[in-house]
Motif scaffolding. Structure first.
Motif: not given
Length: 507
Positions: A54-59, A204-209, A249-256
């Motif tokens: 779920a941290g991918m939104v922050g990434s 795996g925060a590094g992988i997420g980033f 914005a699109l990636s963060a919102v859709t991942t959210w």
């Protein structure tokens, strides 16, 4: 008189078509290469499963901020450079000729590998989706040839025509994502847990980033179209900010939306369950949008992949054209059609891509396990490295010129440089994850970067010793073209350039 010249200047022999693209035209070209729908279906799903869940939104938010900081410095450099050489030109201006030749080889490797991967990707998904929807099962390489033929014919119609075609495709693929986002919002609402630092930097925060940065590959290509843009000193910076902000914005919102549909605690586990089939987004779409819109999303995935193929081809072609014009490659590759399309560079680029994908097909290698991970994996690493070199060049150039705008020319690009450096290190250290394969032949691909560095330095030495007129003339186009455009449009806002640098290059 200046206004008459400014309106759609005809392409001179072997010149690109000037004044053909506005801000949105450039944005359509680069966002099509990013392929938002493909990114969500593939990259976001991978990040959720293999990264920080779920941290991918922050990434996505953090990587967007890093790239916007890079964009601050790139915007200032874009006001000084009008060149189809893209980041090769930026590195040449900031770090000098040997480093520029290194960047040229990295760009050639990265973009051409990416196009080869895109050819294989669209062939594979055309075979899969069309067989599923119609029952017609044709070998993936045949579909690849169909897609390449269509992209080649469309690209020959001119860059403004390409921008319009890609714009339609982009609007369609973004629309289905927005519909999905709204459907999740109306049924579930969006959870705020995704902004908890403990979740963003978990697992795996590094992988997420790394995967979040991968979703932006292609957005850096705005400068490649500067010679074809209207008022490029304003158009390119605006297009760069718009493209980065939009995809972020699109990636963060859709991942959210995806995380909210799955549940914060369950997101990573469910994404992992669907990893092998690659159908996480289709699974959710079937639930929230129904069977009909899900099938439409599958069709739009093919539209997204075709748009990405066409856009990446346009970018790779302009690198080949620019290097042909500088005589690093044969000057024959800088020949253009009457409408300004670099036709020989286009033919050479697609021919190379077809040969590479054809070899995989001849030897019976599956695209999903061999061609796609190797070509797109190294292509991603190459372009990320190119972004890093360009950001370093921007910082160095403005320090050499003692520019007093510390935020725009040092602090913002400097922070972006540190962020991109971290992403490149992550990409090299986790290349098997990025490429989706731990096969020895694939994990050895990052060594091609070492070969590109050595090759660029050796080429610089060879040109300096044996072809000094080519070596000396590498930077002439960078200084000559902005002045030509300024004279044609009546806009000579930039400081006057050295008469020595304004000489016609020896060809």
């Amino acid at each position: 008189m200046a206004n008459q010249l400014q309106e759609h200047l005809p392409a001179s022999p072997d010149k690109l078509s000037k004044d053909s693209l506005g801000v949105f035209g450039v944005v359509f070209l680069v966002l099509a290469a990013v392929a938002p729908l493909t990114g969500i279906i593939v990259i976001t799903a991978l990040g959720l499963a293999l990264g920080n869940g779920a941290g991918m939104v922050g990434s996505f938010i953090i990587v967007t901020a890093i790239l916007l900081l890079f964009g601050v410095g790139y915007a200032q450099m874009s006001k000084l450079l009008v060149s189809a050489g893209g980041f090769y030109a930026v590195v040449l201006k900031g770090l000098g000729k040997p480093a520029a030749l290194v960047a040229a080889l990295v760009a050639m490797l990265g973009y051409n590998c990416f196009v080869a991967g895109a050819i294989g990707t669209i062939g594979f998904f055309m075979q899969t989706v069309i067989a599923q929807l119609t029952g017609l099962n044709v070998h993936w390489f045949i579909w690849s040839l169909v897609a390449v033929s269509a992209a080649f014919l469309l690209s020959r119609q001119g860059i403004d025509f390409s921008a319009k075609v890609l714009g339609v495709g982009l609007i369609l693929e973004v629309s289905i994502l927005v519909i999905f986002d709204v459907a999740v919002l109306l049924r579930n609402g969006y959870t705020l847990d995704v902004f908890n630092p403990g979740i963003v930097f978990s697992g795996g925060a590094g992988i997420g980033f790394l995967f979040a940065a991968n979703a932006f590959v292609g957005v850096e290509a705005t400068g490649l179209f500067s010679e074809e843009a209207k008022n490029p000193r304003r158009t390119i910076p605006r297009a760069t900010y718009t493209a980065i902000g939009f995809i972020g914005a699109l990636s963060a919102v859709t991942t959210w939306a995806i995380v909210s549909a799955l549940g914060t605690a369950q997101a990573q586990a469910v994404a992992t369950d669907h990893l092998a089939a690659g159908d996480l987004v289709f699974f959710l779409s079937n639930d929230y949008l129904g069977d009909g819109l899900t099938k439409l999303m599958m069709i739009l995935l093919l539209v997204s992949l075709f748009a990405a193929l066409m856009a990446l081809h346009n970018s790779a072609t302009r690198y080949i054209y620019s290097l042909g014009r500088a005589r690093i490659l044969t000057p024959r590759l800088s020949r253009t059609r009457a409408n300004g399309v670099p036709q020989r560079a286009s033919i050479a680029q697609f021919a190379l891509g077809i040969v590479v994908t054809g070899l995989f097909a001849v030897f019976g290698l599956e695209p999903l396990t061999s061609l796609i991970p190797s070509m797109t994996g190294f292509g991603t690493l190459g372009i990320l490295t190119l972004q890093l070199l360009a950001t370093l060049a921007i910082v160095v150039h403005f320090r050499k010129t003692r520019d007093r705008r510390l935020w725009a020319t040092l602090l913002a690009p400097g922070i972006g440089l540190l962020g991109l450096g971290a992403v490149v290190v992550l990409a090299i250290a986790n290349f098997s994850v990025l490429a989706g394969s731990d096969a020895p032949v694939i994990t050895m691909l990052p060594w091609l970067l070492v070969a590109a560095i050595a090759g660029g330095l050796l080429l610089a030495r060879h040109l300096r010793r044996n072809k000094p007129e080519i070596f000396a003339g590498l930077g002439q186009d960078l200084e000559r073209l902005p002045q030509e455009i300024g004279q044609a449009t009546g806009n000579l806002e930039e400081p006057s350039l050295s008469p020595v640098l304004l000489k016609e290059p020896t060809v």
